[in-house]
Design an enzyme around this catalytic site. Structure first.
Site, PDB file in Angstrom:
ATOM      1  N   ARG A   1      56.288  25.789 -30.675  1.00 13.05           N
ATOM      2  CA  ARG A   1      55.620  26.365 -29.506  1.00 13.05           C
ATOM      3  C   ARG A   1      56.637  26.681 -28.416  1.00 13.05           C
ATOM      4  NH1 ARG A   1      51.216  21.704 -28.540  1.00 13.05           N
ATOM      5  NH2 ARG A   1      52.977  20.494 -29.355  1.00 13.05           N
TER       6      ARG A   1
ATOM      7  N   LYS B   1      56.665  19.900 -24.810  1.00 15.27           N
ATOM      8  CA  LYS B   1      56.715  18.471 -25.105  1.00 15.27           C
ATOM      9  C   LYS B   1      57.690  17.757 -24.177  1.00 15.27           C
ATOM     10  CE  LYS B   1      54.806  16.566 -27.796  1.00 15.27           C
ATOM     11  NZ  LYS B   1      53.470  15.918 -27.652  1.00 15.27           N
TER      12      LYS B   1
ATOM     13  N   TYR C   1      53.751  18.441 -21.292  1.00 18.92           N
ATOM     14  CA  TYR C   1      53.075  17.244 -21.787  1.00 18.92           C
ATOM     15  C   TYR C   1      54.072  16.097 -21.740  1.00 18.92           C
ATOM     16  CZ  TYR C   1      49.187  20.024 -23.634  1.00 18.92           C
ATOM     17  OH  TYR C   1      48.098  20.841 -23.757  1.00 18.92           O
TER      18      TYR C   1
ATOM     19  N   HIS D   1      52.799  12.260 -21.759  1.00 19.13           N
ATOM     20  CA  HIS D   1      52.240  11.115 -22.489  1.00 19.13           C
ATOM     21  C   HIS D   1      53.110   9.866 -22.305  1.00 19.13           C
ATOM     22  CE1 HIS D   1      49.210  13.599 -24.401  1.00 19.13           C
ATOM     23  NE2 HIS D   1      50.143  14.449 -24.776  1.00 19.13           N
TER      24      HIS D   1
ATOM     25  N   GLU E   1      48.584  16.714 -19.333  1.00 21.17           N
ATOM     26  CA  GLU E   1      47.431  15.943 -19.812  1.00 21.17           C
ATOM     27  C   GLU E   1      46.694  15.178 -18.720  1.00 21.17           C
ATOM     28  OE1 GLU E   1      50.960  13.100 -20.314  1.00 21.17           O
ATOM     29  OE2 GLU E   1      50.566  15.243 -20.606  1.00 21.17           O
TER      30      GLU E   1
ATOM     31  N   ASP F   1      49.649  10.313 -29.529  1.00 22.65           N
ATOM     32  CA  ASP F   1      50.483  10.608 -28.354  1.00 22.65           C
ATOM     33  C   ASP F   1      50.352   9.528 -27.293  1.00 22.65           C
ATOM     34  OD1 ASP F   1      52.002  12.891 -28.821  1.00 22.65           O
ATOM     35  OD2 ASP F   1      50.347  14.241 -28.368  1.00 22.65           O
TER      36      ASP F   1
END
Length: 373
Positions: A15, A73, A91, A93, A116, A268
């Site tokens: 991505r 990420k 993201y 996490h 998130e 995650d």
């Protein structure tokens, strides 16, 4: 503002955080966009498209050397040396990944904004939802694949054969992941139990589904009963920003049939199955107590074109606001501000602070911002 888009380097992560059309919108607004060369190739976007959109192509160093860095990420160990006093939008996490990353972000003074934990005016999670939907759909496809006998599965196909239903699927969590997984499994023809904690949702969710989907209230005894009969268990438990709870215990896994499959989409955030541990696309599964576990931490990366289009469609308006207003965009929108996990060397997400046991490092973003002047 100078905006950087590094290439993702997580295992099999194709991505990209910005499409060429997104780069065009930011460039047209007067911002300088630097995209690392080949960053979009895995999603089908070539360097030439970014150049035509008004972005500059550069190295990883040049992409990271920006006031606002857009990623998909969390930064890996080989990337943390790039971190500094800048805005990072991705993201994260932090409750589920390596604790050292939180220290790296705090030490660098990075304003780390996690997709998130951003909320909209209704309290929903608009930047998590697109990837949750992809992962929910994917969980059933992956589960079906690993149920095949040649993959060590019990050989049960999920679906209808000449009008007869085959396969049982247990979906734990009635959020975006759970609803998409249940809908996909029901459409195939499997018998589906969708577990949630909101009885008022049951009739509405069942009406939205195709096939035999039954809503059940989450309780340890009912989950244990259902898991013991399941061919596929999909874990979709979400505690906003916090570490997922183990709603499927090791004893429950031990009681499952040999050759069945668990897809823990919650991995995650640490996973909602006690026997889960993070895996990668290159080495996606392991077997415990005769049950195949699929616990890939970047599941939507398997379908990068769909995922990139869905993700950037959601994140671009927020990225534009950050580019235009900087920290003021966060100060003006409480829901957007909930996305800030670290700022000025302080941990600003309470759930992460509790999960990591560093509550003494926590400070609310508004207070940290006011202190910073």
């Amino acid at each position: 503002m100078r905006i950087g888009v590094p290439k993702e380097i997580k295992d099999q992560e194709h991505r990209v955080a910005l499409t060429p059309s997104g780069a065009r919108a930011l460039a047209a607004a007067g911002h300088q966009v630097v995209v690392q060369a080949s960053a979009g190739e895995g999603s089908g976007f070539g360097d030439a498209e970014y150049g035509e959109a008004g972005a500059s192509l550069g190295t990883a160093e040049q992409a990271w050397n920006a006031e606002l860095v857009l990623k998909v990420k969390e930064p890996l160990e080989s990337e943390v040396h790039h971190l500094r006093d800048q805005m990072l939008f991705t993201y994260l996490h932090l409750s589920g990944v390596r604790p050292a990353l939180t220290e790296d972000l705090l030490g660098a003074g990075t304003t780390a904004i996690a997709y998130e934990t951003v909320e909209d005016s209704r309290g929903a999670l608009p930047l998590l939802a697109p990837m949750s939907a992809v992962a929910g759909n994917m969980a059933v496809v992956i589960g079906s694949y690993y149920l095949a006998r040649f993959n060590g599965g019990r050989g049960m196909q999920l679906g209808t054969v000449l009008g007869e239903s085959h396969g049982r699927v247990t979906v734990i969590g009635d959020g975006v992941v759970g609803r998409h997984a249940a809908r996909s499994a029901g459409a195939l023809g499997a018998r589906v139990s969708l577990f949630g904690r909101h009885p008022e949702r049951g009739p509405e969710l069942e009406a939205q589904m195709t096939g035999e989907v039954h809503y059940r209230l989450s309780a340890p005894e009912t989950i244990a009963e259902d898991v013991a009969r399941a061919d596929l268990v999909v874990g979709g438990v979400l505690l906003r920003g916090a570490r997922a709870t183990h709603v499927v215990t090791e004893a429950m896994v031990r009681g499952m049939q040999s050759g069945t499959v668990i897809v823990d989409v919650s991995i995650d955030q640490g996973g909602c199955v006690e026997t889960s541990r993070p895996t990668s696309h290159s080495d996606p599964v392991f077997t415990t107590h005769g049950v195949t576990h699929y616990c890939v931490t970047n599941m939507p990366g398997a379908y990068p074109r769909t995922s990139t289009l869905a993700l950037t469609g959601a994140t671009l308006p927020y990225a534009m606001r950050l580019a235009e207003r900087g920290l003021a965009a966060l100060a003006e929108d409480p829901g957007f501000a909930r996305g800030v996990n670290t700022f000025g060397g302080r941990l600003t997400c309470e759930a992460v602070a509790d999960a990591l046991g560093i509550r003494d490092r926590f400070e609310r973003f508004a207070e940290a911002l006011a202190r910073a002047g």
